[in-house]
Write a protein that holds these residues in place. Structure first.
Motif, PDB file in Angstrom:
ATOM      1  N   THR A 158       0.833  -1.204   0.000  1.00  0.00           N
ATOM      2  CA  THR A 158       0.000   0.000   0.000  1.00  0.00           C
ATOM      3  C   THR A 158       0.869   1.256   0.000  1.00  0.00           C
ATOM      4  O   THR A 158       0.559   2.236  -0.686  1.00  0.00           O
ATOM      5  CB  THR A 158      -0.940  -0.009   1.227  1.00  0.00           C
ATOM      6  OG1 THR A 158      -1.782  -1.163   1.136  1.00  0.00           O
ATOM      7  CG2 THR A 158      -1.793   1.240   1.293  1.00  0.00           C
ATOM      8  N   ALA A 159       1.975   1.227   0.737  1.00  0.00           N
ATOM      9  CA  ALA A 159       2.883   2.383   0.801  1.00  0.00           C
ATOM     10  C   ALA A 159       3.444   2.735  -0.576  1.00  0.00           C
ATOM     11  O   ALA A 159       3.666   3.914  -0.873  1.00  0.00           O
ATOM     12  CB  ALA A 159       4.018   2.103   1.781  1.00  0.00           C
ATOM     13  N   LEU A 160       3.661   1.720  -1.421  1.00  0.00           N
ATOM     14  CA  LEU A 160       4.148   1.968  -2.784  1.00  0.00           C
ATOM     15  C   LEU A 160       3.173   2.864  -3.546  1.00  0.00           C
ATOM     16  O   LEU A 160       3.567   3.866  -4.149  1.00  0.00           O
ATOM     17  CB  LEU A 160       4.338   0.631  -3.519  1.00  0.00           C
ATOM     18  CG  LEU A 160       4.582   0.711  -5.022  1.00  0.00           C
ATOM     19  CD1 LEU A 160       5.963   1.282  -5.306  1.00  0.00           C
ATOM     20  CD2 LEU A 160       4.421  -0.663  -5.655  1.00  0.00           C
ATOM     21  N   TYR A 161       1.911   2.516  -3.490  1.00  0.00           N
ATOM     22  CA  TYR A 161       0.902   3.267  -4.243  1.00  0.00           C
ATOM     23  C   TYR A 161       0.631   4.632  -3.614  1.00  0.00           C
ATOM     24  O   TYR A 161       0.405   5.606  -4.335  1.00  0.00           O
ATOM     25  CB  TYR A 161      -0.371   2.429  -4.372  1.00  0.00           C
ATOM     26  CG  TYR A 161      -0.104   1.184  -5.195  1.00  0.00           C
ATOM     27  CD1 TYR A 161      -0.030   1.263  -6.581  1.00  0.00           C
ATOM     28  CD2 TYR A 161       0.142  -0.038  -4.590  1.00  0.00           C
ATOM     29  CE1 TYR A 161       0.260   0.135  -7.347  1.00  0.00           C
ATOM     30  CE2 TYR A 161       0.425  -1.168  -5.349  1.00  0.00           C
ATOM     31  CZ  TYR A 161       0.489  -1.070  -6.721  1.00  0.00           C
ATOM     32  OH  TYR A 161       0.788  -2.168  -7.478  1.00  0.00           O
ATOM     33  N   GLU A 162       0.711   4.716  -2.293  1.00  0.00           N
ATOM     34  CA  GLU A 162       0.539   6.013  -1.634  1.00  0.00           C
ATOM     35  C   GLU A 162       1.682   6.960  -1.986  1.00  0.00           C
ATOM     36  O   GLU A 162       1.456   8.163  -2.184  1.00  0.00           O
ATOM     37  CB  GLU A 162       0.431   5.829  -0.121  1.00  0.00           C
ATOM     38  CG  GLU A 162      -0.868   5.177   0.301  1.00  0.00           C
ATOM     39  CD  GLU A 162      -0.945   4.843   1.781  1.00  0.00           C
ATOM     40  OE1 GLU A 162       0.106   4.882   2.477  1.00  0.00           O
ATOM     41  OE2 GLU A 162      -2.058   4.537   2.241  1.00  0.00           O
ATOM     42  N   THR A 222      -7.666  -3.672  -5.977  1.00  0.00           N
ATOM     43  CA  THR A 222      -8.631  -4.740  -5.769  1.00  0.00           C
ATOM     44  C   THR A 222      -7.941  -6.079  -6.021  1.00  0.00           C
ATOM     45  O   THR A 222      -6.835  -6.123  -6.570  1.00  0.00           O
ATOM     46  CB  THR A 222      -9.848  -4.596  -6.700  1.00  0.00           C
ATOM     47  OG1 THR A 222      -9.403  -4.546  -8.063  1.00  0.00           O
ATOM     48  CG2 THR A 222     -10.651  -3.333  -6.383  1.00  0.00           C
ATOM     49  N   ASP A 223      -8.612  -7.142  -5.634  1.00  0.00           N
ATOM     50  CA  ASP A 223      -8.098  -8.505  -5.852  1.00  0.00           C
ATOM     51  C   ASP A 223      -6.698  -8.683  -5.266  1.00  0.00           C
ATOM     52  O   ASP A 223      -5.865  -9.366  -5.855  1.00  0.00           O
ATOM     53  CB  ASP A 223      -8.096  -8.873  -7.343  1.00  0.00           C
ATOM     54  CG  ASP A 223      -9.433  -8.619  -8.013  1.00  0.00           C
ATOM     55  OD1 ASP A 223     -10.453  -9.004  -7.416  1.00  0.00           O
ATOM     56  OD2 ASP A 223      -9.460  -8.030  -9.109  1.00  0.00           O
ATOM     57  N   GLU A 240      -4.667  -2.856 -10.205  1.00  0.00           N
ATOM     58  CA  GLU A 240      -4.572  -1.416  -9.988  1.00  0.00           C
ATOM     59  C   GLU A 240      -5.677  -0.751 -10.805  1.00  0.00           C
ATOM     60  O   GLU A 240      -5.643  -0.782 -12.031  1.00  0.00           O
ATOM     61  CB  GLU A 240      -3.224  -0.879 -10.461  1.00  0.00           C
ATOM     62  CG  GLU A 240      -2.016  -1.506  -9.820  1.00  0.00           C
ATOM     63  CD  GLU A 240      -0.697  -1.099 -10.480  1.00  0.00           C
ATOM     64  OE1 GLU A 240       0.343  -1.503  -9.958  1.00  0.00           O
ATOM     65  OE2 GLU A 240      -0.718  -0.393 -11.528  1.00  0.00           O
ATOM     66  N   ASN A 241      -6.674  -0.226 -10.143  1.00  0.00           N
ATOM     67  CA  ASN A 241      -7.718   0.548 -10.802  1.00  0.00           C
ATOM     68  C   ASN A 241      -7.228   1.991 -10.712  1.00  0.00           C
ATOM     69  O   ASN A 241      -7.244   2.586  -9.631  1.00  0.00           O
ATOM     70  CB  ASN A 241      -9.054   0.381 -10.082  1.00  0.00           C
ATOM     71  CG  ASN A 241      -9.492  -1.078 -10.064  1.00  0.00           C
ATOM     72  OD1 ASN A 241     -10.221  -1.508 -10.928  1.00  0.00           O
ATOM     73  ND2 ASN A 241      -9.026  -1.841  -9.084  1.00  0.00           N
ATOM     74  N   LEU A 267      -7.076  -0.064 -16.115  1.00  0.00           N
ATOM     75  CA  LEU A 267      -6.825  -1.217 -15.257  1.00  0.00           C
ATOM     76  C   LEU A 267      -5.465  -1.805 -15.582  1.00  0.00           C
ATOM     77  O   LEU A 267      -5.110  -1.973 -16.751  1.00  0.00           O
ATOM     78  CB  LEU A 267      -7.877  -2.306 -15.494  1.00  0.00           C
ATOM     79  CG  LEU A 267      -9.290  -2.051 -15.027  1.00  0.00           C
ATOM     80  CD1 LEU A 267     -10.183  -3.229 -15.394  1.00  0.00           C
ATOM     81  CD2 LEU A 267      -9.328  -1.819 -13.533  1.00  0.00           C
ATOM     82  N   VAL A 268      -4.715  -2.113 -14.529  1.00  0.00           N
ATOM     83  CA  VAL A 268      -3.407  -2.759 -14.665  1.00  0.00           C
ATOM     84  C   VAL A 268      -3.377  -3.896 -13.649  1.00  0.00           C
ATOM     85  O   VAL A 268      -3.755  -3.700 -12.499  1.00  0.00           O
ATOM     86  CB  VAL A 268      -2.259  -1.759 -14.385  1.00  0.00           C
ATOM     87  CG1 VAL A 268      -0.910  -2.460 -14.331  1.00  0.00           C
ATOM     88  CG2 VAL A 268      -2.248  -0.653 -15.436  1.00  0.00           C
TER      89      VAL A 268
END
Length: 142
Positions: A15-19, A73-74, A90-91, A111-112
């Motif tokens: 999660t930290a990567l995307y934040e 998601t997922d 990744e939405n 979407l990725v």
């Protein structure tokens, strides 16, 4: 007292990567990646190898993206000894270039599917490899 499991720690690191991407925080991105032999594949890019090349790619993306938000998601986390695998969708919602200066361009969704591999270190779980692949939109005629 509850202890945080390895899976929970890995999910927090993921999660930290995307934040970090959403904030455009290059220093946080540097802290998330292992030192040494790492790899990264952004959708549509060739394989990037080495910490310097990978971190430069994130700096380039963050410098040229006005707005980006990830809805994961997922998310599946698998831990085996000192290695962890995270798969997720990744939405992505991002801002396209604006037609006029000082305005936000139209929002674009994509979407990725991603695979993130982490390695346990004394400083916590660090990203070893990221691979993102675009999900092709289905054509109604197919």
């Amino acid at each position: 007292m509850t202890s945080v499991t390895d899976s929970e720690q890995v999910e927090q690191a993921n999660t930290a990567l995307y934040e970090a991407m959403e904030r455009g925080d290059h220093a946080a991105m540097e802290r998330l990646w292992l030192h040494g032999d790492v790899s990264c594949v952004h959708p549509g890019w060739p394989v990037l190898r080495g910490r310097g090349e990978v971190l430069r790619s994130y700096a380039l993306i963050m410098a040229n993206t006005e707005y980006i938000q990830f809805f994961l998601t997922d998310v599946e986390v698998s831990v085996s000894a000192d290695t962890a695998l995270v798969t997720c969708t990744e939405n992505i919602l991002s801002g396209a270039p604006a037609e006029e200066e000082g305005q936000l361009g139209p929002l674009i969704g994509q979407l990725v599917v991603a695979t993130n591999v982490f390695q346990r270190t004394p400083e916590g779980w660090k990203l070893w490899s990221h691979h993102g692949s675009p999900v092709l939109a289905e054509n109604e005629e197919e």
